[in-house]
Design a protein around this motif. Structure first.
Motif, PDB file in Angstrom:
ATOM      1  N   TYR A  30      64.137   2.635 104.014  1.00  0.00           N
ATOM      2  CA  TYR A  30      63.725   1.275 103.676  1.00  0.00           C
ATOM      3  C   TYR A  30      63.002   1.285 102.338  1.00  0.00           C
ATOM      4  N   PRO A  31      63.276   0.307 101.476  1.00  0.00           N
ATOM      5  CA  PRO A  31      62.471   0.192 100.255  1.00  0.00           C
ATOM      6  C   PRO A  31      61.114  -0.415 100.612  1.00  0.00           C
ATOM      7  N   VAL A  39      63.208   6.351 107.395  1.00  0.00           N
ATOM      8  CA  VAL A  39      62.853   6.133 108.805  1.00  0.00           C
ATOM      9  C   VAL A  39      63.582   7.151 109.682  1.00  0.00           C
ATOM     10  N   HIS A  58      57.722   7.295 120.101  1.00  0.00           N
ATOM     11  CA  HIS A  58      56.503   6.561 119.761  1.00  0.00           C
ATOM     12  C   HIS A  58      56.808   5.353 118.885  1.00  0.00           C
ATOM     13  N   SER A  59      55.879   4.400 118.941  1.00  0.00           N
ATOM     14  CA  SER A  59      56.002   3.182 118.156  1.00  0.00           C
ATOM     15  C   SER A  59      56.220   3.527 116.680  1.00  0.00           C
ATOM     16  N   GLY A  60      57.184   2.889 116.073  1.00  0.00           N
ATOM     17  CA  GLY A  60      57.433   3.074 114.639  1.00  0.00           C
ATOM     18  C   GLY A  60      58.349   4.235 114.296  1.00  0.00           C
ATOM     19  N   LYS A  63      63.324   3.409 116.659  1.00  0.00           N
ATOM     20  CA  LYS A  63      64.232   3.098 117.772  1.00  0.00           C
ATOM     21  C   LYS A  63      64.963   1.768 117.533  1.00  0.00           C
ATOM     22  N   SER A  64      64.201   0.735 117.148  1.00  0.00           N
ATOM     23  CA  SER A  64      64.847  -0.573 116.919  1.00  0.00           C
ATOM     24  C   SER A  64      65.786  -0.489 115.729  1.00  0.00           C
ATOM     25  N   HIS A 212      59.598   2.152 126.697  1.00  0.00           N
ATOM     26  CA  HIS A 212      58.406   2.988 126.497  1.00  0.00           C
ATOM     27  C   HIS A 212      57.970   3.595 127.829  1.00  0.00           C
TER      28      HIS A 212
HETATM   29  N1  LIG Z   1      62.895  -4.095 106.994  1.00  0.00           N
HETATM   30  C1  LIG Z   1      62.008  -3.114 106.889  1.00  0.00           C
HETATM   31  N2  LIG Z   1      61.487  -2.764 105.692  1.00  0.00           N
HETATM   32  C2  LIG Z   1      60.602  -1.756 105.576  1.00  0.00           C
HETATM   33  N3  LIG Z   1      60.169  -0.985 106.608  1.00  0.00           N
HETATM   34  C3  LIG Z   1      60.648  -1.291 107.826  1.00  0.00           C
HETATM   35  C4  LIG Z   1      61.578  -2.372 108.046  1.00  0.00           C
HETATM   36  N4  LIG Z   1      61.874  -2.415 109.367  1.00  0.00           N
HETATM   37  C5  LIG Z   1      61.168  -1.428 109.964  1.00  0.00           C
HETATM   38  N5  LIG Z   1      60.432  -0.768 109.044  1.00  0.00           N
HETATM   39  C6  LIG Z   1      59.558   0.388 109.294  1.00  0.00           C
HETATM   40  O1  LIG Z   1      60.405   1.409 109.836  1.00  0.00           O
HETATM   41  C7  LIG Z   1      59.705   2.109 110.857  1.00  0.00           C
HETATM   42  C8  LIG Z   1      60.516   2.065 112.139  1.00  0.00           C
HETATM   43  O2  LIG Z   1      60.509   0.743 112.656  1.00  0.00           O
HETATM   44  P1  LIG Z   1      61.209   0.393 114.052  1.00  0.00           P
HETATM   45  O3  LIG Z   1      60.898  -1.025 114.371  1.00  0.00           O
HETATM   46  O4  LIG Z   1      62.624   0.790 113.992  1.00  0.00           O
HETATM   47  O5  LIG Z   1      60.431   1.362 115.042  1.00  0.00           O
HETATM   48  P2  LIG Z   1      60.347   1.394 116.639  1.00  0.00           P
HETATM   49  O6  LIG Z   1      60.417   2.810 117.043  1.00  0.00           O
HETATM   50  O7  LIG Z   1      61.369   0.475 117.204  1.00  0.00           O
HETATM   51  O8  LIG Z   1      58.899   0.814 116.906  1.00  0.00           O
HETATM   52  P3  LIG Z   1      58.291   0.003 118.184  1.00  0.00           P
HETATM   53  O9  LIG Z   1      58.382   0.927 119.342  1.00  0.00           O
HETATM   54  O10 LIG Z   1      56.883  -0.282 117.774  1.00  0.00           O
HETATM   55  O11 LIG Z   1      59.130  -1.243 118.337  1.00  0.00           O
HETATM   56  C9  LIG Z   1      58.320   1.496 110.961  1.00  0.00           C
HETATM   57  O12 LIG Z   1      57.435   2.271 110.178  1.00  0.00           O
HETATM   58  C10 LIG Z   1      58.513   0.123 110.368  1.00  0.00           C
HETATM   59  O13 LIG Z   1      57.315  -0.343 109.775  1.00  0.00           O
END
Ligand SMILES: Nc1ncnc2c1ncn2[C@@H]1O[C@H](COP(=O)(O)OP(=O)(O)OP(=O)(O)O)[C@@H](O)[C@H]1O
Length: 285
Positions: A30-31, A39, A58-60, A63-64, A212
């Motif tokens: 991601y920029p 990521v 873990h969060s962040g 996964k999404s 989770h």
């Molecule tokens: N469009 C974006 N631009 C920049 N950074 C992003 C963007 N989308 C997500 N991120 C960053 O990428 C990382 C992964 O995000 P993602 O939502 O995929 O994590 P996650 O594992 O699903 O988290 P959670 O369990 O909290 O939902 C995070 O650090 C998030 O801040």
């Protein structure tokens, strides 16, 4: 238990050995104002038709981001995601996503929310056919009685049932669930897990689900994908969940839950996943 995502995985009920969904060397950058943020790096994983796969991490950790590349809302920076050999470049009705926050249209009834999706996906079907599909799927999630209620008249669990009915009514090839029960109380969450398992075993859909909750994954999944922490997260381990689910008529999902929770192996697997998340890949702020 698998220690590598590249090694051969023994499935307990292989429906077909043909790869169905292939995540192939996917990286995502991601920029950000501080420069590029990697990521995910070089993630590879194959889901087989009819499998139920959970993803935990873990969060962040991304996964999404990973699931959004399967749904087509996001694109890999490198690598590709294929469904039945076709590269995914955009969202499509073959991949339906359900989110934690229901995402229902508030001014439409449960029936209308599902009907609208059916109308969009099957514009050539007759009104009677569309009506039958909506009724069938509302009944599948036990919502026939509440069909004419609007989202504000429904509980969180009922709203999530509508979202699941709406996704399944499109008859997707794969159901993608982004922490669908995260906002629900413990009892409602168990009820919906049991309904989802009943629907999965009856209709043999392929499911990819973020959670989770380790117990949720052990109850629902064939395999649990455990992600390492970011930046540049990857799959740390894939756990094969060996419990044989009862066929329809043998035991209810609630009875199945009680059975696996009496199995010492359940606690071995649970401890293994806990160890992965809270010792080997503990989240450091
Ligand atoms: N469009 C974006 N631009 C920049 N950074 C992003 C963007 N989308 C997500 N991120 C960053 O990428 C990382 C992964 O995000 P993602 O939502 O995929 O994590 P996650 O594992 O699903 O988290 P959670 O369990 O909290 O939902 C995070 O650090 C998030 O801040």
């Amino acid at each position: 238990m698998q220690t590598s995502n590249s090694s051969k995985i023994q499935l307990k009920e292989p429906i077909t050995r043909e790869p169905f969904l292939v995540i192939d060397r996917v990286s995502k950058v991601y920029p950000t104002p501080n420069g590029l943020y990697p990521v995910l790096e070089d993630v590879s994983f194959t889901v087989y038709e009819g499998e139920f796969v959970c993803v935990i991490g873990h969060s962040g950790c991304g996964k999404s981001t990973l699931l959004n590349m399967v749904s087509g809302f996001n694109q890999p920076s490198d690598g590709e995601v294929r469904l039945r050999g076709n590269v995914i470049t955009k969202p499509g009705p073959d991949r339906m996503m359900v989110f934690q926050n229901y995402a229902l249209l508030p001014w439409k009834t449960a029936y209308e929310n599902v009907y609208l999706a059916v109308k969009t996906a099957f514009p050539n079907k007759s009104k009677a056919e569309k009506h039958a599909i909506v009724e069938e799927h509302l009944a599948m999630v036990g919502l026939s009685e509440a069909a004419h209620k609007r989202p504000h008249q429904l509980s969180g669990g009922m709203k999530q049932r509508v979202a699941i009915a709406r996704a399944l009514a499109i008859r997707p090839e794969i159901l993608i669930l982004d922490e669908p029960f995260g906002a629900l109380d413990a009892i409602t969450k168990e009820e919906l897990q049991e309904e989802l398992l009943a629907i999965w075993r009856e209709h043999k859909i392929t499911v990819l689900m973020i959670t989770h909750d380790i117990d949720e994954a052990l109850f629902l999944a064939d395999r649990l994908v455990m992600m390492t922490n970011g930046p540049a997260a990857n799959i740390g381990e894939v756990m094969n969940i060996p419990f044989s689910r009862p066929s329809v008529g043998e035991a209810t999902p609630a009875e199945y839950r009680a059975q696996i929770m009496e199995d010492p192996q359940y606690y071995e697997l649970r401890n293994h996943a806990l160890d992965f998340l809270f010792r080997r890949f503990a989240h450091v702020e």
